[in-house]
Design an enzyme around this catalytic site. Structure first.
Site, short mmCIF file in Angstrom:
data_model
loop_
_atom_site.label_atom_id
_atom_site.label_comp_id
_atom_site.label_asym_id
_atom_site.label_seq_id
_atom_site.Cartn_x
_atom_site.Cartn_y
_atom_site.Cartn_z
N GLY A 183 18.55 63.55 -36.02
CA GLY A 183 19.37 64.75 -35.93
C GLY A 183 20.74 64.50 -35.33
O GLY A 183 21.73 65.12 -35.74
N THR A 184 20.82 63.60 -34.36
CA THR A 184 22.12 63.33 -33.73
C THR A 184 23.10 62.75 -34.73
O THR A 184 24.26 63.17 -34.80
CB THR A 184 21.94 62.37 -32.54
OG1 THR A 184 21.17 63.02 -31.52
CG2 THR A 184 23.28 61.96 -31.96
N ASN B 71 16.86 74.99 -28.75
CA ASN B 71 15.79 74.09 -28.37
C ASN B 71 15.09 74.50 -27.08
O ASN B 71 13.91 74.19 -26.89
CB ASN B 71 16.31 72.66 -28.23
CG ASN B 71 17.56 72.58 -27.36
OD1 ASN B 71 18.60 73.13 -27.70
ND2 ASN B 71 17.45 71.91 -26.23
N GLN C 2 15.40 72.16 -34.60
CA GLN C 2 14.24 72.83 -34.01
C GLN C 2 13.55 73.78 -34.98
O GLN C 2 12.38 74.10 -34.79
CB GLN C 2 14.66 73.61 -32.76
CG GLN C 2 14.93 72.75 -31.55
CD GLN C 2 13.71 71.99 -31.07
OE1 GLN C 2 12.57 72.34 -31.36
NE2 GLN C 2 13.93 70.91 -30.34
N HIS D 140 11.37 63.67 -35.95
CA HIS D 140 10.36 63.71 -34.89
C HIS D 140 10.14 65.11 -34.32
O HIS D 140 9.31 65.29 -33.43
CB HIS D 140 10.73 62.73 -33.76
CG HIS D 140 11.86 63.18 -32.89
ND1 HIS D 140 11.67 63.60 -31.59
CD2 HIS D 140 13.18 63.26 -33.11
CE1 HIS D 140 12.83 63.92 -31.06
NE2 HIS D 140 13.76 63.72 -31.96
N THR E 175 21.42 50.02 -46.15
CA THR E 175 20.20 50.07 -46.93
C THR E 175 19.21 51.05 -46.33
O THR E 175 18.89 50.97 -45.13
CB THR E 175 19.56 48.67 -47.02
OG1 THR E 175 20.50 47.77 -47.59
CG2 THR E 175 18.29 48.69 -47.87
N CYS F 246 16.76 68.90 -10.66
CA CYS F 246 16.94 68.71 -9.22
C CYS F 246 17.68 67.40 -8.98
O CYS F 246 17.23 66.33 -9.39
CB CYS F 246 15.59 68.70 -8.51
SG CYS F 246 15.75 68.64 -6.71
#
Length: 371
Positions: free
Chosen positions: A71-72, A151, A179, A201, A237, A322
């Protein structure tokens, strides 16, 4: 307590049907799909079949599908490819505040090259106003990029209405649908998009593969230059193995997008949390225009990261981070105007095909014991 996975928005396991399709390809199908001989022809046929499955899931034509590494890369190709192809017409891009970093970071890079990016705000449930998109259009606008579903919260954007705006002004329209693909029905013509990104994924295919839908006639400058693979839009390829996995995942996703089982279980989960905690638990995101598997909730006054740390067997995501003892609110929740004391207690539970009612009962019981 057994391990329970409720982080399907982060990544999904590879579906058994996908593994079954990929396994034989590890041995026999070694030819280059671009080679015009006995070893290349079978590879090309598998690649073509996979492309057709992806296209069918999106309501597209096979020749409009470009395989990517995920996706990136698909987002980068859509954004940078459009900017470099159309920059003689303008430099203005419209997006919104709660986009994934895979969109925000490429746009920040393009700003360093002279792009002018408008970042629209969202309302309290995370939606952008289509009228705000319309008001932001200028004579120099070349691209609108609004994600299909968030997301973190699962909020679904009014893509069809924004598509109407894009068509009204003749502006290219991109959506990051990583998503939403495989969770809700998608038709690129109904959405009115020219470019759509997806990631394998997120829908039970392997990591390392994705696709970009490119409407016929939409010029893109490739990110990778070389031989003319993917109709000249992405050199290199193709991985027949990974493409076949994505194609099979898309084929079986057609059977899942209309099934309400996951949404029913998510709604049971939310009802159980409200019964257990009353007003001590709140929902983040749109109450109905939301991905059927996503439940982002806050326990005000608590820290989501601390809650999850006390449930190490449960895999889920928190809406805050955190750092050196200081809790930082998620940029998505911050953009939605969620109060810090509420947002710091956010947890995203994202369900999947393998989630069971018994697991939901166990998670609710665990939360009761902790809170």
């Amino acid at each position: 307590m057994t391990n329970i996975y409720l982080d399907y928005n982060a990544s999904t396991p590879i579906a058994p049907e996908v593994s079954a399709v990929m396994r034989p390809l590890l041995g026999d199908l070694f030819g280059n799909p671009s080679s015009d001989h006995w070893a290349g022809h079978p590879a090309a046929e598998v690649l073509s079949g996979a492309r057709a499955h992806v296209a069918t899931l999106l309501g597209a034509n096979p020749e409009e599908i470009v395989f990517t590494s995920g996706g990136t890369e698909a987002n980068n190709l859509a954004l940078k490819g459009t900017f470099f192809a159309l920059r003689q017409k303008g430099e203005h891009v419209i997006t919104q505040a709660t986009e994934h970093p895979a969109v925000l970071e490429p746009l920040a890079f393009l700003e360093s090259l002279g792009a002018n990016v408008t970042y629209l705000p969202v309302d309290g449930v995370g939606r952008v106003d289509p009228d705000a998109v319309r008001r932001s259009v200028t004579s120099r606008t070349i691209l609108i990029s609004i994600m299909h579903a968030n997301n973190e919260t699962g909020t679904i954007q009014p893509i069809e209405e924004i598509g109407d705006v894009a068509r009204e002004f003749g502006i290219r329209f991109h959506t990051d649908a990583a998503q939403s693909v495989g969770k809700i029905r998608i038709d690129v013509d109904a959405l009115g998009v020219d470019l759509l990104s997806m990631a394998g994924h997120k829908l039970y295919a392997p990591k390392g593969v994705g696709a970009l839908y490119v409407r016929k006639g939409a010029a893109l400058e490739p990110l990778l230059h070389g031989a003319g693979h993917e109709s000249g839009r992405r050199a290199g390829t193709e991985s027949v193995l990974l493409a076949a996995g994505l194609g099979e995942a898309c084929r079986i996703a057609m059977e899942w997008v209309e099934q309400p089982a996951v949404q029913r279980l998510r709604d049971v989960f939310w009802s159980a949390l409200r019964e257990a905690f009353g007003n001590r638990v709140t929902l983040n995101g749109h109450p109905s225009e939301r991905l059927p598997n996503t439940l982002n909730v806050s326990f005000p006054g608590k820290a989501g990261a601390e809650i999850l740390s006390r449930m190490p067997e449960i895999a889920a995501s928190t809406g805050s981070a955190c750092h050196a003892g200081r809790i930082t609110l998620s940029p998505v929740l911050e953009a939605m105007g969620v109060a810090p004391e509420v947002g710091m207690g956010a947890i995203r539970f994202s369900l999947g095909r393998g989630t069971t009612p018994a697991e939901i009962d166990e998670v609710v019981g665990c939360l009761r014991a902790i809170l």
